[in-house]
Enzyme design. Structure first.
Site, PDB file in Angstrom:
ATOM      1  N   HIS A 133      92.261  -1.101 108.137  1.00 57.23           N
ATOM      2  CA  HIS A 133      92.758  -0.075 107.223  1.00 57.23           C
ATOM      3  C   HIS A 133      92.097   1.233 107.653  1.00 57.23           C
ATOM      4  O   HIS A 133      90.980   1.234 108.148  1.00 57.23           O
ATOM      5  CB  HIS A 133      92.319  -0.465 105.802  1.00 57.23           C
ATOM      6  CG  HIS A 133      92.893   0.378 104.700  1.00 57.23           C
ATOM      7  ND1 HIS A 133      92.430   1.638 104.428  1.00 57.23           N
ATOM      8  CD2 HIS A 133      93.862   0.124 103.788  1.00 57.23           C
ATOM      9  CE1 HIS A 133      93.097   2.127 103.393  1.00 57.23           C
ATOM     10  NE2 HIS A 133      93.980   1.233 102.987  1.00 57.23           N
ATOM     11  N   ASP A 210      84.777  -5.555 105.712  1.00 54.24           N
ATOM     12  CA  ASP A 210      85.631  -4.948 104.692  1.00 54.24           C
ATOM     13  C   ASP A 210      86.306  -6.071 103.908  1.00 54.24           C
ATOM     14  O   ASP A 210      87.212  -6.739 104.413  1.00 54.24           O
ATOM     15  CB  ASP A 210      86.662  -4.037 105.358  1.00 54.24           C
ATOM     16  CG  ASP A 210      87.652  -3.460 104.350  1.00 54.24           C
ATOM     17  OD1 ASP A 210      87.501  -3.714 103.138  1.00 54.24           O
ATOM     18  OD2 ASP A 210      88.584  -2.759 104.785  1.00 54.24           O
ATOM     19  N   GLN A 213      90.463  -7.011 100.796  1.00 52.98           N
ATOM     20  CA  GLN A 213      91.537  -7.988 100.595  1.00 52.98           C
ATOM     21  C   GLN A 213      91.016  -9.425 100.503  1.00 52.98           C
ATOM     22  O   GLN A 213      91.816 -10.344 100.339  1.00 52.98           O
ATOM     23  CB  GLN A 213      92.558  -7.895 101.745  1.00 52.98           C
ATOM     24  CG  GLN A 213      93.214  -6.543 101.910  1.00 52.98           C
ATOM     25  CD  GLN A 213      94.207  -6.222 100.800  1.00 52.98           C
ATOM     26  OE1 GLN A 213      94.616  -7.102 100.037  1.00 52.98           O
ATOM     27  NE2 GLN A 213      94.597  -4.961 100.702  1.00 52.98           N
ATOM     28  N   LYS A 236      91.863  -3.801  93.197  1.00 55.29           N
ATOM     29  CA  LYS A 236      92.649  -4.852  93.850  1.00 55.29           C
ATOM     30  C   LYS A 236      92.281  -6.232  93.310  1.00 55.29           C
ATOM     31  O   LYS A 236      92.857  -7.229  93.726  1.00 55.29           O
ATOM     32  CB  LYS A 236      92.425  -4.826  95.373  1.00 55.29           C
ATOM     33  CG  LYS A 236      92.960  -3.574  96.071  1.00 55.29           C
ATOM     34  CD  LYS A 236      92.847  -3.726  97.570  1.00 55.29           C
ATOM     35  CE  LYS A 236      92.886  -2.407  98.315  1.00 55.29           C
ATOM     36  NZ  LYS A 236      94.169  -1.716  98.273  1.00 55.29           N
ATOM     37  N   CYS A 376      98.411   2.453 105.344  1.00 56.87           N
ATOM     38  CA  CYS A 376      97.115   2.979 105.802  1.00 56.87           C
ATOM     39  C   CYS A 376      96.591   2.174 106.998  1.00 56.87           C
ATOM     40  O   CYS A 376      95.392   1.968 107.138  1.00 56.87           O
ATOM     41  CB  CYS A 376      96.081   3.004 104.684  1.00 56.87           C
ATOM     42  SG  CYS A 376      96.434   4.236 103.440  1.00 56.87           S
TER      43      CYS A 376
END
Lengths: 419, 153
Positions: A133, A210, A213, A236, A376
């Protein structure tokens, strides 16, 4: 065989999410934009409202009752969120979002006030991947611009996986930090953290993962993952927008300089200079995201009560059905892994002859919310030769009937655009 | 798909499927490349201006139906027009796009462009409709600027 889990009672669970009962354009809402942002259950909405209505005040340094209650709630939220990821209270910094968390770490490198582990300059390397991202790419580009370090990245295979064939060359003795996504937001790919961490350990590089997700969709234990930094964002994972998190391995935060200066992050302030508070306060300058942190903790409690393993299992079923359904629609191409193996529930696709914007707009007329664009992750689109994609992404409250509605909707979209 | 009727007018679909003046041509004065960073749509556009008249506009690019159809309609509206009149049409189209569905378009000025009135009710799509127009304005400004200087020099 893994032990079979009792399936989620999705219908009961859906009753917790008020928005899921609304209609859009005369159709029941089918919300498949969860990789972008998820919805909140009444438990989160109520927790936020109750806190604001009865316990709210600014946190820290207050002696009055509300200030103490707010501080207790805020710090309890820190404990809850850290524990949700397998971490401890003082290892977790609340940020505005995952982007700010990445920037907080990137800002520590090549900074004269930082410890030796964060030294970075010409000849040193920063390694990312082509599936990041923008939030886990641009801060590292800026860091390399600032320090003269070299940015390198793992390319992608045609199947949507990291190409690890040059692993030892890309992560080498010059590599100071390896930053990569746990689960790709456009491709849905779940990356082999163990392989990458093992190589980073061999060369002494720090690892940032990261988890934007992954935290919402699978059980996460930051210590077991073996990474140094883990970032995620509240909105999220059933929480409010405006709150993200940075988890760091013990000892690292105290070696990092502050990201922003201001109130709350100080120890002793004099006119000419100041000393700084210990982590995590050092990284929470100004009035922090108090109510949002309380909301995020309520979201973590909700997810814990449901069970993250059950969430992951449910989404695995939905993803299998989605991939299978998309295969039946002629002219649809999935961008990313086309099996459920090492794959999350965000599925990007293109429809031959119909631009993703038109796919998304036409699906909206049927009440189906998908995201369109480059998500993104523009370099990923470029890699697979598409200007944009449509992306359907599920969460714990989605049903197989909703997957079928999407697949059926795509047939109608195709019929409209080929008429 | 009846609900999208106000967005996806027949005229828009016609231009999308059979775009006018598409393909890059010579000769031209200026070539520009514009992108819509939010969606990745892009257009490469060439303009030729002779004696104050828009002689030719040619383009290539990729994008959604709205951006492609709008660019096609734009070429119909500006080719053969004196630059001031063409710019006037661009202003009229911009005003229509910013109207959030409150403006009644003038068919004498915008011709097929009136089909985009519905797009103004979809704020997320207005940028799509303006991509080709903005590229044309940029290219024309560049084409007119230097050539005017040359003529007066």
């Amino acid at each position: 065989m893994t032990l079979a889990l009792p399936a989620l009672d999705v219908q009961a669970l859906r009753a917790d999410f008020p928005v899921l009962s609304r209609e859009v354009n005369g159709h029941p809402l089918v919300y498949l934009d969860n990789a972008s942002s998820s919805h909140k259950p009444v438990q989160v909405l109520d927790a936020v409202r109750d806190f604001d209505a009865h316990h709210y005040s600014n946190v820290h340094r207050g002696v009055h009752t509300l200030s103490q209650e707010a501080t207790d709630a805020y710090e309890a939220a820190r404990t809850t969120v850290a524990a949700f990821l397998g971490g401890r209270h003082d290892e977790l910094v609340f940020t505005k979002n995952a982007t700010e968390a990445v920037n907080t770490v990137a800002g520590s490198f090549g900074n004269a006030r930082a410890g030796e582990r964060f030294a970075l300059g010409p000849g040193d390397e920063v390694c990312v991947t082509e599936m990041e991202h923008h939030s886990n790419l641009v801060p590292w580009q800026m860091l390399c611009e600032r320090t003269g370090a070299t940015l390198r990245w793992f390319p992608l295979t045609d199947e949507g996986r990291l190409d690890l064939s040059e692993l030892d060359a890309l992560v080498n003795e010059r590599t100071k930090v390896l930053a990569f996504v746990h689960q790709g937001n456009l491709l849905g790919t779940v990356n082999p953290v163990d392989v990458l961490v093992a190589r980073a350990r061999e060369v002494g590089a720090l690892v940032l993962l990261d988890g934007s997700q992954s935290a919402p969709h699978m059980p996460v234990d930051v210590h077991a993952l073996g990474v140094d930094f883990y970032v995620a964002t509240g909105h999220k994972m059933l929480g409010p927008s405006g709150v993200g998190l940075l988890w760091a391995r013990p000892g690292l935060l105290d070696a990092m300089p502050p990201f922003m200066g201001g109130g709350s992050m100080i120890e002793v302030v004099q006119m000419a200079s100041s000393t700084y508070a210990k982590a995590p306060e050092r990284f929470e300058a100004g009035t922090p995201v108090i109510t949002q942190a309380v909301g995020l903790a309520a979201a973590c409690d909700y997810l814990t009560a449901v069970g993250m393993d059950r969430v992951a299992a449910h989404e695995g079923v939905l993803t299998a059905r989605l991939l299978e359904g998309l295969r039946t629609v002629q002219g649809v191409r999935v961008i990313g892994p086309d099996t459920t193996e090492a794959r999350g529930s965000a599925v990007s696709f293109v429809v031959e002859g119909v631009h993703p914007h038109d796919v998304g707009q036409s699906l909206d007329e049927l009440g189906i919310a998908v995201r369109v664009g480059h998500h993104c992750a523009a370099p990923v689109c470029r890699r697979y030769g598409v200007p944009a994609t449509a992306r359907a992404s599920t969460y714990l409250y989605n049903t197989e009937a909703e997957i079928d509605a999407l697949v059926e909707g795509l047939e109608r979209v195709k019929a409209f655009w080929s008429a | 798909m009846t609900g999208t009727d106000s967005l996806y007018q027949e005229i828009i679909l016609d231009h999308y499927k059979n775009p006018h003046h598409k393909g890059l041509r010579d000769p031209y004065d200026v070539e520009v490349h514009h992108v819509n960073p939010t969606c990745g749509d892009e257009v490469t556009l060439r303009v030729q201006v002779r004696d104050g008249v828009v002689q030719d506009v040619s383009y290539d690019g990729q994008g959604c139906s709205i951006s492609q159809a709008s660019t096609s309609v734009m070429t119909d509206l500006v080719i053969g027009q004196p630059v001031p009149q063409a710019l006037g049409r661009a202003e009229a189209f911009l005003a229509l796009m910013q109207s959030r569905g409150t403006l009644e378009p003038d068919e004498d000025v915008l011709e097929d462009g009136i089909a985009f009135a519905g797009v103004s009710r979809y704020p997320a799509r207005v940028k799509c409709a303006l991509l080709g127009w903005m590229a044309w304005k940029d290219a024309t400004a560049q084409a007119v600027g230097p050539s005017t200087t040359e003529e007066t020099a």
